[in-house]
Design an enzyme around this catalytic site. Structure first.
Site, mmCIF file in Angstrom:
data_model
loop_
_atom_site.group_PDB
_atom_site.id
_atom_site.type_symbol
_atom_site.label_atom_id
_atom_site.label_comp_id
_atom_site.label_asym_id
_atom_site.label_seq_id
_atom_site.Cartn_x
_atom_site.Cartn_y
_atom_site.Cartn_z
ATOM 1 N N TYR A 55 0.853 -1.198 0.000
ATOM 2 C CA TYR A 55 0.000 0.000 0.000
ATOM 3 C C TYR A 55 0.880 1.237 0.000
ATOM 4 O O TYR A 55 1.873 1.291 0.726
ATOM 5 C CB TYR A 55 -0.893 0.027 1.250
ATOM 6 C CG TYR A 55 -2.334 -0.250 0.906
ATOM 7 C CD1 TYR A 55 -2.982 0.501 -0.066
ATOM 8 C CD2 TYR A 55 -3.050 -1.262 1.540
ATOM 9 C CE1 TYR A 55 -4.304 0.260 -0.406
ATOM 10 C CE2 TYR A 55 -4.369 -1.518 1.210
ATOM 11 C CZ TYR A 55 -4.991 -0.748 0.238
ATOM 12 O OH TYR A 55 -6.285 -1.004 -0.098
ATOM 13 N N GLU A 57 -0.573 4.875 -0.548
ATOM 14 C CA GLU A 57 -1.346 6.096 -0.816
ATOM 15 C C GLU A 57 -0.437 7.322 -0.737
ATOM 16 O O GLU A 57 0.358 7.436 0.201
ATOM 17 C CB GLU A 57 -2.465 6.275 0.217
ATOM 18 C CG GLU A 57 -3.785 5.698 -0.236
ATOM 19 C CD GLU A 57 -4.092 4.403 0.462
ATOM 20 O OE1 GLU A 57 -3.117 3.691 0.792
ATOM 21 O OE2 GLU A 57 -5.281 4.120 0.663
ATOM 22 N N ASP A 201 -7.353 12.846 -25.349
ATOM 23 C CA ASP A 201 -7.318 11.454 -24.889
ATOM 24 C C ASP A 201 -6.688 10.666 -26.039
ATOM 25 O O ASP A 201 -7.339 10.380 -27.041
ATOM 26 C CB ASP A 201 -8.742 10.984 -24.599
ATOM 27 C CG ASP A 201 -8.830 9.491 -24.305
ATOM 28 O OD1 ASP A 201 -7.813 8.782 -24.447
ATOM 29 O OD2 ASP A 201 -9.925 9.029 -23.943
ATOM 30 N N THR A 227 -4.424 5.520 -22.056
ATOM 31 C CA THR A 227 -4.252 4.194 -21.487
ATOM 32 C C THR A 227 -2.836 3.736 -21.844
ATOM 33 O O THR A 227 -2.203 4.293 -22.744
ATOM 34 C CB THR A 227 -5.271 3.188 -22.063
ATOM 35 O OG1 THR A 227 -5.290 3.317 -23.476
ATOM 36 C CG2 THR A 227 -6.659 3.435 -21.503
ATOM 37 N N LYS A 230 -2.610 -0.021 -25.114
ATOM 38 C CA LYS A 230 -2.995 -0.147 -26.536
ATOM 39 C C LYS A 230 -1.726 -0.114 -27.392
ATOM 40 O O LYS A 230 -0.890 -0.997 -27.249
ATOM 41 C CB LYS A 230 -4.018 0.924 -26.888
ATOM 42 C CG LYS A 230 -5.325 0.774 -26.077
ATOM 43 C CD LYS A 230 -6.410 1.702 -26.526
ATOM 44 C CE LYS A 230 -7.714 1.454 -25.796
ATOM 45 N NZ LYS A 230 -7.904 2.313 -24.615
ATOM 46 N N ARG A 236 -2.447 -3.013 -18.617
ATOM 47 C CA ARG A 236 -3.721 -2.323 -18.510
ATOM 48 C C ARG A 236 -3.607 -1.229 -17.461
ATOM 49 O O ARG A 236 -3.227 -1.503 -16.314
ATOM 50 C CB ARG A 236 -4.785 -3.321 -18.034
ATOM 51 C CG ARG A 236 -5.944 -3.439 -18.915
ATOM 52 C CD ARG A 236 -6.521 -4.811 -18.960
ATOM 53 N NE ARG A 236 -6.426 -5.213 -20.330
ATOM 54 C CZ ARG A 236 -7.173 -4.688 -21.303
ATOM 55 N NH1 ARG A 236 -8.100 -3.810 -21.058
ATOM 56 N NH2 ARG A 236 -6.993 -5.077 -22.540
HETATM 57 N N1 DSN Z 1 -12.325 -0.120 -25.083
HETATM 58 C C1 DSN Z 1 -11.498 0.795 -25.818
HETATM 59 C C2 DSN Z 1 -11.492 0.502 -27.259
HETATM 60 O O1 DSN Z 1 -11.673 -0.636 -27.627
HETATM 61 O O2 DSN Z 1 -11.297 1.401 -28.065
HETATM 62 C C3 DSN Z 1 -11.845 2.185 -25.540
HETATM 63 O O3 DSN Z 1 -11.848 2.379 -24.182
#
Ligand code: DSN
Length: 415
Positions: A55, A57, A201, A227, A230, A236
């Site tokens: 932990y 924080e 984003d 994110t 990707k 993730r």
């Molecule tokens: N789930 C993502 C996508 O497939 O584009 C977006 O958050």
């Protein structure tokens, strides 16, 4: 107590088997959902590490729990690498995923009920970009821009017109199903002209940006979320990057505003992925993602597939299947049977429902990570075409599956 030392196979053979089956599926199919990727063994190792036990924080040097020297080292390195990758003045690497990161950014920059201008989900945006079923559409007053009907490109004049009329406090760029490069400088200019904060984003294209395949958001955009799983090929999770001016507000919104203890195993894996993305090989990877997508797009056009915007500049292709008399749902299911994984998707101005839309979205990040190149894209396009042309012929689809398994087995990703 002894269970702590047992392997997964010994402790929970059911979950072990499910994961083994999933590994088999990933190895012997073509993963073509554009938001998915394969992480390195090093990232997997960090993710499955003892970082999960701690932990912490707070932030490095200012924790609410003792024993955080090593966690501080990990987080500081993740921050340093993230800033370097994105040319950012400030990075917060704690957000748990993309939607929370967007929520945290809005909380940091706005009051509830403030106006935001974002991209319509049906034209390629995201749920958190103002959809009425999402917190974003409930907590804030969104107006939405889309793409032009004739060429499916973002109409920056329309964005400016809406911005001048609505006077939003924040203008959001970024998309999940837009196959063209986004002009972040133009978005920022529009935002500055109407006194708005600019936010992007870049979840889908982060890997392309950090490799200079697409233009960077900084020094233009004020706040950037992404994110990490990707095109960036990390675990993730998500990060928020911003100009120094917004650093305090962003950090406060993440913790204590919305999150508790950071996921330290994930943050260690983010640091590893950022380290990988800083290497020259990653640039080659990002260049190849786009090369592959372009070849795939050209091949599909030759098979008379109708591509939204007529092609792609990035990692994804959006296909309107109306001329093939096949729906997105049918295509997704039939391709699945041939071990080609894609997702059904709305296309701009779609007359069908999101549950069975007119299109599919396909992408090249994961298959490129396995080493597939232009030559294989020619085969992949042929397989997709064969499935769609024989949508009701199970025998023919299973024949395609054999070819997909053969192709995949030449590019095993996890042994
Ligand atoms: N789930 C993502 C996508 O497939 O584009 C977006 O958050």
């Amino acid at each position: 107590m002894i269970m702590i030392k047992n392997t997964l196979k010994e402790t929970d053979p059911q979950i072990y088997d499910f994961l083994k089956n999933e590994k088999h599926r990933q190895n012997f199919g073509l993963e073509m959902i554009p938001s998915e990727n394969f992480v390195s063994k090093a990232v997997l190792e960090a993710l499955g590490s003892i970082g999960t036990n701690k932990y912490s924080e707070g932030y490095p040097g200012k924790r609410y729990y003792g024993g955080n020297k090593n966690i501080d080292d990990i987080e500081l390195l993740a921050i340093e690498r993230a800033k370097k990758l994105f040319n950012a003045e400030h990075a917060n690497v704690q957000p748990l995923s993309g939607s929370p990161a967007n929520m945290q950014a809005y909380f940091a920059l706005l009051e509830l009920g403030d106006k935001i201008l974002g991209m319509n989900l049906a034209h390629g945006g995201h749920l958190t970009h103002g959809h009425p079923v999402n917190f974003s559409g409930k907590f804030y007053k969104f107006s939405q821009y889309g793409v032009r009907e004739d060429d499916h490109r973002i109409d920056y004049d329309e964005v400016r017109k809406i911005a001048e009329k609505e006077k939003p406090k924040l203008i959001l760029s970024g998309a999940t199903a837009y196959p063209r490069e986004i002009d972040f400088k133009e978005f920022d200019e529009i935002a500055k002209d109407v006194g708005a904060i600019s936010m992007a984003d870049v979840s889908h294209i982060a890997g392309l940006i950090v490799s200079d395949v697409h233009k960077h958001c900084f020094p233009y955009t004020d706040v950037v979320t992404t994110t990490t799983h990707k095109t960036l090929r990390g675990p993730r999770g998500a990060i928020i990057l911003c100009k120094e001016k917004y650093a305090k507000a962003i950090d406060k919104a993440v913790f204590p505003g919305m999150q508790g203890g950071p996921h330290n195993h994930t943050n260690a894996a983010k640091a590893v992925a950022f380290g990988e993305a800083l290497r020259p090989e990653f640039k080659n990877y990002a260049v190849q993602i786009v090369k592959n997508a372009k070849v795939l797009a050209d091949e599909l056009i030759d098979y008379d597939f109708k591509l939204i915007s007529g092609g792609t500049d990035n990692h994804l292709i959006l296909i309107d299947l109306t001329n093939k008399n096949v729906t997105g749902k049918q295509a997704e299911a039939a391709l699945d049977e041939a071990n080609i994984t894609v997702n059904k998707n709305m296309v701009p101005f779609d007359k069908r429902s999101p549950f069975d839309p007119s299109g599919i979205r396909i992408g090249t990040p994961a298959i490129t990570a396995r080493g597939l190149k232009e030559q294989e894209m020619v085969d992949v396009a042929a397989y997709i075409n064969e499935v769609i042309e024989n949508i009701d012929n199970r025998e023919k689809i299973l024949k395609v599956k054999e070819k997909v398994v053969e192709l995949s087995s030449r590019f095993i990703i996890y042994d």
